[in-house]
Design an enzyme around this catalytic site. Structure first.
Site, PDB file in Angstrom:
ATOM      1  N   HIS A  10     -13.600  31.097  31.012  1.00 37.08           N
ATOM      2  CA  HIS A  10     -13.752  30.292  32.228  1.00 37.08           C
ATOM      3  C   HIS A  10     -12.408  30.166  32.947  1.00 37.08           C
ATOM      4  CE1 HIS A  10     -15.250  26.625  34.465  1.00 37.08           C
ATOM      5  NE2 HIS A  10     -13.953  26.362  34.453  1.00 37.08           N
ATOM      6  N   GLU A  11     -11.353  29.797  32.214  1.00 34.54           N
ATOM      7  CA  GLU A  11     -10.048  29.623  32.852  1.00 34.54           C
ATOM      8  C   GLU A  11      -9.498  30.960  33.348  1.00 34.54           C
ATOM      9  OE1 GLU A  11      -9.305  26.773  33.651  1.00 34.54           O
ATOM     10  OE2 GLU A  11     -10.566  25.640  32.263  1.00 34.54           O
ATOM     11  N   HIS A  20     -11.076  31.762  36.619  1.00 29.34           N
ATOM     12  CA  HIS A  20     -10.535  31.003  37.748  1.00 29.34           C
ATOM     13  C   HIS A  20      -9.478  31.808  38.500  1.00 29.34           C
ATOM     14  CE1 HIS A  20     -12.534  27.246  38.036  1.00 29.34           C
ATOM     15  NE2 HIS A  20     -12.196  26.809  36.838  1.00 29.34           N
ATOM     16  N   GLU A  31     -16.055  26.563  40.167  1.00 30.56           N
ATOM     17  CA  GLU A  31     -16.354  26.247  38.770  1.00 30.56           C
ATOM     18  C   GLU A  31     -17.579  27.015  38.279  1.00 30.56           C
ATOM     19  OE1 GLU A  31     -14.428  24.664  36.798  1.00 30.56           O
ATOM     20  OE2 GLU A  31     -13.013  23.963  38.320  1.00 30.56           O
ATOM     21  N   ASP A  38     -17.791  29.551  35.162  1.00 29.40           N
ATOM     22  CA  ASP A  38     -18.753  29.466  34.055  1.00 29.40           C
ATOM     23  C   ASP A  38     -19.447  30.808  33.845  1.00 29.40           C
ATOM     24  OD1 ASP A  38     -18.244  26.842  33.427  1.00 29.40           O
ATOM     25  OD2 ASP A  38     -19.953  26.022  34.512  1.00 29.40           O
TER      26      ASP A  38
END
Length: 667
Positions: free
Chosen positions: A504-505, A508, A565, A569
């Site tokens: 997830h990070e 980003h 976000e 995900d």
């Protein structure tokens, strides 16, 4: 070696990390996977009066707070040498816990500040006093001033000026006319009035000042950008010389303001939201001076309320906790005290925390897992059919230069110069601490290069982040425990939980905002025109999908606000699943506890987002939070993952089924 962990230190076979008691086997995976995976956990963790939301993050935080409380109280219970970290931590905690003294003091600690405001004679003096109070962290300026990386020259810091000045967190609370917003706004008016009466204003004066506060904040809100608009990176970057700031915004006394805030001379600044700053100019120039003073007075009282006597805290909680979030009961004093310590000296508390509670073995295993996830994302970028070789090369360069932080910083920050004096009031100590932190921020950043080693979260934080201007991913020690990271569980559980968090990070860095920054953290387009159009078309599918979700009956999700976000995900799930498949080539996993490894992966992911939440909190988050509610981070995310359909036999006709042609396909 691709596997995160193959066995425990004692050579025992690893478990699955799956607890059937957390599930609701009566629910159907294709109808409500969130309930299927988490129904038992939610039933066992009903909302208590203290919480407006209680999920896995909260459950871990409860344990963390107890551990930190023990560390702090041990220091507070013993005499400490003046000026040491132990003395500062122990003394501030004792001040926070001394309810008898707080109640005896009442609002006496803020009386000197209130008198300074009430004695203001001119508009020029008002700007000076507002800036002086701003140096203590009190939001009297109607805008914010801080220093962060220059997005187009990310190696250097740049003074930033942006919208602010409103106490309700989003402009919609002042402007929208729906029933729930009107209810909140009416409660806010009563809240402002109560606080003003509690500092010596008679009813008529408090009512007049309340109306002035609401009028000023509403005018600021009219010119402010929404939470969604603030996600437009380009639109919120407006760099100019200091001379241009003076000429373009002459209604604000910048020299006096920045000097009183403690800023040295600067050559350039960025004004993030010009309309809001122009509105502040009008307010400062046209609003009656008594109304400006009423606004500043309220800001001082509101800022101090949680550090004064119990009656002030109760009024603050009744609005911010009860009305805004739906909580029915305030947190116990010790939790509030621990929270304050973490805000003021979070890194000092973190140093104590990692020494006692963070095993070094977790850091090593996390580094292995991060490398495995980077490899999986690299493979997925290579396999993309919608991206050109030219853009893929740039994406791979960015991925290869991720700066990884795990556990805690290599160098702990200093709190030299911070004084905590038990002979002074709790509020005075907090005010001085705010001024110390403000001055420290300026000293470390203004006219200085960016320090890439600086941590933006404390080690005990149960969270993680990606920072685009340093191209870094950070995983604090606090999140490296079950259900996120479980050294006693096999790869399926860990890749499904902390693996997806890592993915997830990483994603980003390539979401609708992160994709606008290059490998060096600069806001710069590294895409071909065709690839950028393809990317935007694919992410639009995600935005529209969530726009059609109702987070409450009649309340649609804000798909644009939550786009970044949701992309993260989606990418996190795809990347972590591929990393698991890579790991199982060398370390095969079998069906266990009734579930295949693929099923355990998705169950572990869903478990992370288990939560119960009040309607008021859902409404608040829908206005201000870029994250989707936990239910939809499961039921909204998994229907776009092909492997989830295969793992649980999801077919057309199931409620959560999304046709393959309508699924999100980005990373």
């Amino acid at each position: 070696m691709l596997s995160l962990v193959a066995s425990t230190a004692m050579g025992q076979t690893l478990g699955t990390g799956i607890d059937r008691a957390n599930m609701n086997p009566k629910a159907k995976p294709g109808t409500d996977f969130f309930e299927y995976a988490n129904g038992g956990w939610m039933k066992a963790h009903p909302l208590t009066p203290e919480f407006s939301r209680f999920g896995q993050f909260n459950a871990l935080n409860e344990n963390n707070q107890k551990q930190i409380r023990e560390l702090i109280e041990e220091l507070a219970s013993k005499p400490q040498n003046d000026g040491t970290l132990a003395q500062k931590i122990g003394s501030l905690y004792k001040l926070a816990m001394d309810s008898a003294r707080l109640n005896l003091d009442g609002y006496r600690p803020i009386q000197p500040m209130l008198e300074r405001i009430r004695n203001i004679k001119t508009r020029q003096e008002y700007q000076l006093r507002a800036a002086e109070l701003g140096s203590y962290g009190i939001p009297t300026l109607m805008f914010g001033v801080y220093c962060d990386a220059d997005m187009r020259q990310a190696s250097m810091n740049l003074v930033q000026i942006g919208q602010g000045g409103i106490s309700m967190s989003e402009r919609g609370y002042y402007l929208d006319e729906d029933e729930n917003t009107t209810r909140v706004r009416d409660a806010y008016k009563e809240y402002v009035y109560k606080l003003l009466t509690m500092v010596g204003n008679d009813e008529a004066t408090a009512a007049r000042k309340r109306d002035a506060v609401l009028s000023i904040e509403t005018e600021i809100a009219r010119a402010s950008r929404s939470a969604t608009e603030l996600r437009d990176v380009e639109a919120n970057y407006n760099k100019m010389t200091y001379a241009e700031l003076l000429s373009d915004y002459p209604g604000i006394d910048w020299s006096t303001t920045l000097l009183a805030l403690g800023y040295p001379a600067v050559e350039e600044v960025s004004v993030g939201q010009p309309e809001a700053i122009h509105q502040v100019e009008k307010i400062l120039g046209q609003t009656p001076l008594d109304d400006l003073k009423a606004y500043a007075e309220f800001k001082v009282v509101e800022d101090a309320a949680d550090a004064l006597s119990d009656d002030f805290r109760q009024v603050s909680f009744d609005f911010h906790g009860r009305v805004m979030s739906g909580a029915e009961q305030d947190r116990p004093r010790w939790k509030r005290a621990v929270g304050v310590l973490q805000n003021v000296m979070g890194m000092a508390v973190g140093q104590l925390y990692v020494q006692k509670y963070f095993p070094e073995s977790s850091k090593k295993r996390m580094l292995e897992l991060v490398n495995n996830l980077k490899q999986a994302l690299s493979e997925r970028i290579d396999a993309l059919t919608w991206m050109s070789a030219e853009t893929k090369e740039k994406a791979q360069e960015k991925l290869s230069t991720f700066y990884v932080k795990i556990g805690y910083p290599d160098k702990w920050r200093s709190y030299d110069g911070l004084e905590i004096d038990e002979n002074r009031s709790y509020y005075e100590n907090l005010a001085r601490a705010s001024k110390f932190l403000h001055a420290d921020h300026i000293a470390r950043r203004v006219n200085k290069p960016v320090d890439k080693t600086e941590w933006l979260m404390t080690p005990q934080t149960i969270n993680a982040y990606y920072n685009p201007t340093t191209n870094e991913i950070c995983f604090p020690a606090g999140i490296l425990q079950p259900p996120f990271f479980n050294p006693e569980a096999d790869d399926a559980a860990n890749y499904g939980a902390i693996g997806v968090v890592i993915g997830h990070e990483m994603t980003h860095g390539f979401d609708d905002q992160g994709a606008q920054f290059d490998k060096d953290g600069n806001l710069r387009n590294w895409w071909t025109d065709e690839d950028k159009q393809n990317f935007e078309a694919r992410t639009k599918v995600m935005e529209e999908f969530f726009n059609h979700i109702e987070v409450l009956p009649g309340l649609p999700c804000n798909g644009k606000l939550k786009l970044g976000e949701n992309i993260a995900d989606n990418g996190g799930l795809n990347v972590a699943y591929q990393a698991l498949k890579n790991a199982m080539k060398q370390n095969p996993l079998e069906k266990k506890d009734g579930f295949t490894p693929e099923q355990r992966f998705f169950l572990s992911y869903a478990t992370v987002w288990a939560e119960n939440i009040r309607d008021e909190q859902v409404r608040l988050y829908n206005k201000i939070d870029p994250h989707s509610p936990g239910r939809w981070r499961v039921n909204g995310a998994l229907p776009h993952i092909d492997a989830w359909y295969e793992a649980f036999g999801i077919k057309k006709g199931n409620k959560l089924f999304v046709p393959k042609t309508k699924r999100v396909d980005v990373w």
